[in-house]
Scaffold this motif. Structure first.
Motif, PDB file in Angstrom:
ATOM      1  N   GLN A 819       0.848  -1.181   0.000  1.00 34.37           N
ATOM      2  CA  GLN A 819       0.000   0.000   0.000  1.00 34.37           C
ATOM      3  C   GLN A 819       0.887   1.234   0.000  1.00 34.37           C
ATOM      4  N   ALA A 820       0.473   2.246  -0.746  1.00 33.91           N
ATOM      5  CA  ALA A 820       1.231   3.486  -0.826  1.00 33.91           C
ATOM      6  C   ALA A 820       0.300   4.657  -0.585  1.00 33.91           C
ATOM      7  N   GLU A 821       0.722   5.578   0.255  1.00 41.02           N
ATOM      8  CA  GLU A 821      -0.100   6.737   0.594  1.00 41.02           C
ATOM      9  C   GLU A 821       0.324   7.927  -0.264  1.00 41.02           C
ATOM     10  N   PHE A 822      -0.656   8.619  -0.862  1.00 43.42           N
ATOM     11  CA  PHE A 822      -0.344   9.703  -1.784  1.00 43.42           C
ATOM     12  C   PHE A 822      -0.799  11.046  -1.229  1.00 43.42           C
ATOM     13  N   ALA A 823      -0.248  12.086  -1.813  1.00 43.76           N
ATOM     14  CA  ALA A 823      -0.716  13.463  -1.587  1.00 43.76           C
ATOM     15  C   ALA A 823      -0.381  14.258  -2.842  1.00 43.76           C
ATOM     16  N   VAL A 824      -1.202  15.222  -3.183  1.00 43.11           N
ATOM     17  CA  VAL A 824      -0.959  16.044  -4.363  1.00 43.11           C
ATOM     18  C   VAL A 824      -1.277  17.497  -4.021  1.00 43.11           C
ATOM     19  N   THR A 825      -0.414  18.411  -4.463  1.00 44.51           N
ATOM     20  CA  THR A 825      -0.603  19.830  -4.195  1.00 44.51           C
ATOM     21  C   THR A 825      -0.171  20.623  -5.421  1.00 44.51           C
ATOM     22  N   VAL A 826      -0.987  21.591  -5.797  1.00 47.71           N
ATOM     23  CA  VAL A 826      -0.679  22.481  -6.919  1.00 47.71           C
ATOM     24  C   VAL A 826      -0.655  23.903  -6.382  1.00 47.71           C
ATOM     25  N   ARG A 827       0.225  24.722  -6.934  1.00 50.77           N
ATOM     26  CA  ARG A 827       0.277  26.123  -6.512  1.00 50.77           C
ATOM     27  C   ARG A 827      -1.116  26.747  -6.562  1.00 50.77           C
ATOM     28  N   SER A 828      -1.435  27.496  -5.535  1.00 52.02           N
ATOM     29  CA  SER A 828      -2.807  27.980  -5.376  1.00 52.02           C
ATOM     30  C   SER A 828      -3.292  28.792  -6.568  1.00 52.02           C
ATOM     31  N   THR A 852       2.973  -1.772  -6.951  1.00 51.69           N
ATOM     32  CA  THR A 852       2.189  -1.408  -5.779  1.00 51.69           C
ATOM     33  C   THR A 852       0.747  -1.889  -5.954  1.00 51.69           C
ATOM     34  N   ARG A 853       0.164  -2.434  -4.898  1.00 52.09           N
ATOM     35  CA  ARG A 853      -1.176  -3.002  -5.018  1.00 52.09           C
ATOM     36  C   ARG A 853      -2.289  -1.971  -4.839  1.00 52.09           C
ATOM     37  N   GLU A 854      -2.048  -0.972  -3.990  1.00 48.79           N
ATOM     38  CA  GLU A 854      -3.132  -0.022  -3.708  1.00 48.79           C
ATOM     39  C   GLU A 854      -2.540   1.338  -3.378  1.00 48.79           C
ATOM     40  N   ILE A 855      -3.173   2.390  -3.883  1.00 53.58           N
ATOM     41  CA  ILE A 855      -2.832   3.760  -3.518  1.00 53.58           C
ATOM     42  C   ILE A 855      -3.939   4.286  -2.619  1.00 53.58           C
ATOM     43  N   ASN A 880     -15.086   9.285   6.442  1.00 56.16           N
ATOM     44  CA  ASN A 880     -14.616   8.751   7.721  1.00 56.16           C
ATOM     45  C   ASN A 880     -14.965   9.777   8.798  1.00 56.16           C
ATOM     46  N   PRO A 881     -16.239   9.787   9.246  1.00 60.59           N
ATOM     47  CA  PRO A 881     -16.685  10.830  10.180  1.00 60.59           C
ATOM     48  C   PRO A 881     -15.903  10.846  11.484  1.00 60.59           C
ATOM     49  N   ALA A 882     -15.470   9.676  11.936  1.00 62.24           N
ATOM     50  CA  ALA A 882     -14.761   9.617  13.217  1.00 62.24           C
ATOM     51  C   ALA A 882     -13.484  10.452  13.181  1.00 62.24           C
ATOM     52  N   GLU A 883     -12.833  10.525  12.024  1.00 58.14           N
ATOM     53  CA  GLU A 883     -11.585  11.278  11.892  1.00 58.14           C
ATOM     54  C   GLU A 883     -11.795  12.621  11.191  1.00 58.14           C
ATOM     55  N   ASP A 884     -13.063  12.954  10.875  1.00 58.88           N
ATOM     56  CA  ASP A 884     -13.365  14.169  10.130  1.00 58.88           C
ATOM     57  C   ASP A 884     -12.526  14.230   8.852  1.00 58.88           C
ATOM     58  N   SER A 885     -12.525  13.116   8.119  1.00 54.73           N
ATOM     59  CA  SER A 885     -11.737  13.052   6.888  1.00 54.73           C
ATOM     60  C   SER A 885     -12.449  12.160   5.885  1.00 54.73           C
ATOM     61  N   VAL A 886     -11.892  12.079   4.700  1.00 52.89           N
ATOM     62  CA  VAL A 886     -12.404  11.224   3.640  1.00 52.89           C
ATOM     63  C   VAL A 886     -11.287  10.288   3.209  1.00 52.89           C
ATOM     64  N   HIS A 887     -11.587   8.984   3.161  1.00 50.05           N
ATOM     65  CA  HIS A 887     -10.584   7.999   2.762  1.00 50.05           C
ATOM     66  C   HIS A 887     -10.650   7.788   1.254  1.00 50.05           C
ATOM     67  N   LEU A 888      -9.475   7.819   0.597  1.00 53.53           N
ATOM     68  CA  LEU A 888      -9.375   7.687  -0.845  1.00 53.53           C
ATOM     69  C   LEU A 888      -8.558   6.444  -1.160  1.00 53.53           C
ATOM     70  N   SER A 889      -9.032   5.606  -2.071  1.00 52.83           N
ATOM     71  CA  SER A 889      -8.277   4.388  -2.384  1.00 52.83           C
ATOM     72  C   SER A 889      -8.472   3.988  -3.844  1.00 52.83           C
ATOM     73  N   LEU A 890      -7.359   3.496  -4.430  1.00 56.62           N
ATOM     74  CA  LEU A 890      -7.372   3.011  -5.812  1.00 56.62           C
ATOM     75  C   LEU A 890      -6.631   1.684  -5.847  1.00 56.62           C
ATOM     76  N   ARG A 891      -7.346   0.603  -6.171  1.00 51.31           N
ATOM     77  CA  ARG A 891      -6.718  -0.712  -6.306  1.00 51.31           C
ATOM     78  C   ARG A 891      -6.000  -0.791  -7.648  1.00 51.31           C
ATOM     79  N   LEU A 892      -4.760  -1.270  -7.621  1.00 49.05           N
ATOM     80  CA  LEU A 892      -3.979  -1.391  -8.843  1.00 49.05           C
ATOM     81  C   LEU A 892      -3.782  -2.838  -9.267  1.00 49.05           C
ATOM     82  N   ASP A 893      -4.178  -3.804  -8.431  1.00 50.41           N
ATOM     83  CA  ASP A 893      -3.938  -5.216  -8.749  1.00 50.41           C
ATOM     84  C   ASP A 893      -5.227  -5.907  -9.171  1.00 50.41           C
TER      85      ASP A 893
END
Length: 893
Positions: A819-828, A852-855, A880-893
């Protein structure tokens, strides 16, 4: 495999002791007793068909009879039984086992496999992790787990200890317990058939219960995995290594000086340094260093101010500091004036600061305050010998608040025994490291200085170095292929210089001649004076057979010298092949230093680079430093600074300083050569002449071997270099951008990129509001381990030169690449034009290529742009209300 299921090893819900016994002094009896005595809270299952009960517990006849799959199994049975037990455990659902049994590598099963390999094969389908075999076990005092046959337990603490030696495990346990030192984890690796240093370092790096990691190391088997794990762990907590086998076993047989000089211990030392860890030489040094590092202030440096109430101890400390390579700084005029105001006229008026034996409490406080305000030192060593004037404890109570509040490290040496026990206790309670002798205190200070240097190398954001290489790369590769095709392994000197010249390394003009007459003609064409050298594939060092003649200034002198060489070779080595002579122009550099730059191939860590003092006596001088490629300017300069010849290169008397930048370029170019040419196994540039005008290679020797065609060119390197093959040009929004992996040199551009983000965009990326990046954060973003993480940046060329970073997509894989965790940022100011999609598509393609099997990723619910982007790319979006976040996942396998 790496951290998968290691949580079951270190925090099991239940424990089975397979081979439990009542037989006195047996491993099974000792382990069962230790498990029960340590206070483990979960179920304990003794397994042995010979007993109904053991230690008041129901005993089970075999794994298949157990009421549940044990979280952790401890196997104490004969070697031949282990593979079947491992298979039964895996099928039952157990995911971690400790094999205490020895001898698994000696016997074989019906298929011809060793019992060790059979056990690994049995565990693999279930991802059942195996610690051992032939180990002492492990202890996790915080949960009352003593899964070992050690003679004593461990008390809880914040230190993790990992050892390859069972003897060191029991000795350190005993030593630490007598001193009240506690542990978070205590791990005996044994033969490391499965779980090894890399796995354990990866786990401990993120273990909240561990504040420092100590390792007793004898060898490493998987260098790339170890280096990646060690560098990751050293970024988050101190990692100290006690490496056995420091003494050389004798020079290895090699075709080059470098091959003989780059001993295994030098290579391990280079690896430890490069990973940001600290090497210590004794067990006591290891624990002393942990104590010191835990309380060290942020200042680095090697300048130590010493204050003492007795001249002798101060001199002892100064001597120890000088011998260790530290600096005893002179006191500034302002500091001298401030000390004159608080000390009697008879004080030393120098560093060490002798405040005289009759000093009252206030004199100690005043002196320490002055020294702590002096910008000319990096730390202060406080030395006190007990006197009848003032109780040592009174001094400690007064001085401790000053030392604790100081912005730099204060180390204490309370000389004596019972008279200073209370003073030591007071300092210890305030977290101020204290030592019994001045030498111990200085050693601790130098350990901190070395640790800071290693951390600086790990966290450095180096400047760009102009390396003139690329055009001749194909030429160098062609030369090497031609040599191998001819059945040779040693390049001739002209061939070696052709390879170096292709990488921009200055070399003297050299020609090949078949006989003495042709040598004279070549010399006339080059221009006098010249040097003539014998050309023979059977001669390792030409000077050993009189095969070098210098400063020849006529054709007759050249012809005569070549003839003498030919005759002498026939007398000394009649079987040696003579292929002719090399003729080269004499380099007139009367003030140049003779250096050596070389490459050797270590059986574990692969290619290593050596730098030092050169010449014919290079092995006798033994003045060299070893580093792991890839190198950049910062790492190359560090290598140079670790040699004695560095002081000469800095200039002295009327001799100007050598061009250090030119030497740095050669080291970086050789590093690039190593990465590009996998067939290269040994290289010598000796001598490399260096003076204020630059450098020039007079002689060169290269040995090559056929490379493994099934492996990647870079697989042999312990640290993966910058992957230039991932660079590409793309057209975006009407302009051409470069998409490429981030480099350490991108630090300034990355700061500017961060400054161009709005506060909300920073919060979306980091989940907290951050005004500016700290140096350590910047280094983590720009100096990455390309073997397990990747950051692609989009850059545009600036009109005045340089590049501007417009966006970044980052992915960090777990050590197993599951599993690999991603982040993306573009100049505002550039959002909404598709640059994020360009970056993410590059990132996804890269992860697919890497297997990699999953991002996965996390986003704040308010980050609508990223959520919309990843939906279009096929990601699943799960609130994911408990963490006040949204989980993002992409299976590659």
């Amino acid at each position: 495999m790496s951290v998968r299921n290691l949580d079951q090893l270190f925090a099991p819900r239940s424990v089975a002791v397979i081979g439990a016994s009542l037989r006195p002094h047996s491993v099974g009896a000792t382990v069962l007793r230790n498990v029960l005595a340590a206070g483990f809270k979960g179920p304990v299952y003794p397994v042995n068909p010979k007993y109904d009960t053991l230690c008041g517990l129901r005993t089970w006849p075999g794994v298949e009879a157990l009421p549940e799959a044990p979280g952790l199994a401890i196997i104490c049975t004969p070697a031949a039984t282990v593979p079947a037990i491992v298979r039964q455990l895996g099928a039952a659902g157990t995911r971690a086992a400790i094999i205490l049994s020895a001898g698994l590598g000696a016997g074989t099963d019906a298929h011809g496999r060793t019992f060790k390999q059979a056990a690994l094969d049995a565990a693999r389908p279930y991802v059942l992790r195996l610690l051992g075999p032939n180990c002492v076990g492990l202890l996790v005092p915080g949960i009352g787990l003593n899964a070992s046959f050690a003679h004593t337990g461990a008390i809880p603490g914040r230190i993790a200890f990992v050892s390859q030696s069972g003897g060191m495990v029991t000795a350190v346990l005993d030593w630490a317990r007598s001193r009240g030192i506690g542990f978070s984890k205590f791990i005996s690796l044994g033969e490391s058939a499965d779980v090894d240093f890399g796995d354990v370092l990866d786990f401990l790096a993120s273990d909240a219960d561990t504040g420092a990691i100590l390792m007793y190391m004898e060898d490493v088997r998987h260098a790339r995995k170890f280096m990646s794990a060690a560098r990751a762990a050293a970024r988050s907590k101190p990692v100290l290594v006690l490496k056995a086998g420091r003494m050389p076993e004798g020079a290895r047989a090699a075709a080059s000086h470098t091959g003989a000089l780059a001993g295994a211990d030098d290579v391990y030392d280079a690896a430890i340094r490069r990973a940001g860890m600290l090497r210590v030489l004794t067990t006591e040094d290891m624990f002393a260093a942990v104590e010191t590092l835990a309380h060290a202030r942020t200042r680095g440096g090697e300048r130590l101010a010493i204050m003492t109430n007795g001249g002798g101890p101060g001199v002892m400390a100064a001597d120890a500091l000088g011998a260790a390579g530290g600096t005893l700084p002179a006191l500034s005029a302002a500091t001298l004036a401030s000390l004159d105001a608080v000390l009697p006229p008879t004080w030393s008026r120098a560093n060490p600061v002798d405040i005289i034996g009759d000093a009252p409490v206030q004199r100690y406080c005043d002196t320490l305050s002055v020294l702590l305000n002096d910008p000319g030192n990096d730390a202060v060593l406080f030395i006190h010998a007990p006197t009848a004037i003032v109780p040592s404890a009174d001094i400690a109570r007064a001085v401790a608040p000053l030392a604790k509040a100081a912005s730099r490290s204060v180390l204490a040496c309370w000389l004596g025994g019972d008279g200073v026990l209370e003073a030591r206790r007071i300092f210890a309670a305030e977290g101020i490291p204290a030592y019994a002798t001045p030498e111990e205190a200085v050693s601790a200070f130098m350990q901190v200085a070395q640790y800071r240097r290693n951390q600086d190398l790990l966290m450095q954001v180096p400047a760009t170095v102009a390396v003139h290489v690329a055009e001749g790369r194909a030429v160098a590769a062609q030369v090497v292929r031609a040599v191998l095709a001819s059945g040779r392994s040693i390049l001739t000197e002209p061939e070696a210089k052709q390879v170096l010249g292709a990488y921009g390394i200055p070399v003297v003009q050299t020609r090949t001649a078949a006989d003495p007459g042709a040598a004279a003609e070549a010399a006339t064409a080059i221009g006098y004076p010249v040097a003539v050298k014998i050309l023979s594939p059977d001669i390792t060092h030409k000077s050993d057979v009189g095969g070098v003649a210098l400063d020849l200034d006529t054709a007759e002198a050249v012809r005569a010298a070549a003839t003498r060489m030919q005759r002498r070779l026939g007398q000394l080595m009649p079987g040696a092949r003579l292929e002719g002579f090399t003729v080269q122009s004499m380099a007139r550099r009367p003030q140049a230093h003779e250096l050596i730059v070389g490459v050797a191939t270590d059986p574990v860590f692969g290619p290593v680079i050596l730098f030092g003092q050169g010449g014919v006596a290079v092995e006798v001088m033994a003045d060299h430093a070893v580093g792991l490629p890839p190198l950049n300017a910062v790492l190359a300069r560090d290598m140079i600074s670790r040699t004695r010849v560095a002081r000469l290169l800095a200039g002295y008397r009327n001799r100007p300083a050598a061009d250090i930048d030119a030497i740095v370029r050669v080291l970086v170019q050789v590093s690039q050569l190593v990465a590009d040419i996998p067939e290269l196994v040994e290289l010598d540039i000796n001598p490399l002449l260096a003076d204020s005008e630059g450098v020039i290679a007079l002689d060169a020797r290269i040995r090559v071997e056929l490379a493994d065609q099934t492996a990647s060119t870079l697989d042999r390197l312990a640290i993966r270099p910058y992957p230039a093959e991932l660079e590409e040009q793309v057209v975006w929004n009407g302009e051409t951008l470069t998409l490429r992996p981030i480099r350490p040199e991108d630090g300034p551009a990355h700061l500017a990129f961060f400054a161009a983000l709005t506060p909300d965009d920073v919060r979306y990326r980091m989940f907290v509001r951050v005004r500016e990046l700290q140096p350590s954060q910047l280094a983590r973003f720009t100096q990455i381990d390309y073997d397990r993480e990747m950051a692609f940046i989009a850059t545009r060329a600036l009109p005045g030169g340089g590049e501007q970073t417009l966006g970044v997509a980052r992915v960090v894989a777990d050590p197993d690449n599951i599993q690999a965790e991603f982040a993306v940022t573009v100049r505002s100011d550039l959002k909404g034009h598709g640059l994020g999609r360009v970056l993410m598509e590059k990132l996804i393609a890269y992860c697919r290529t890497r297997g990699t099997r999953e991002i996965v990723g996390e986003a704040l619910p308010q980050n609508a742009r990223v959520i919309k982007l990843v939906r279009k790319l096929g990601f699943e979006v799960t609130p994911n209300p408990a963490e006040d976040s949204v989980h993002l996942s992409l299976r590659l396998d």
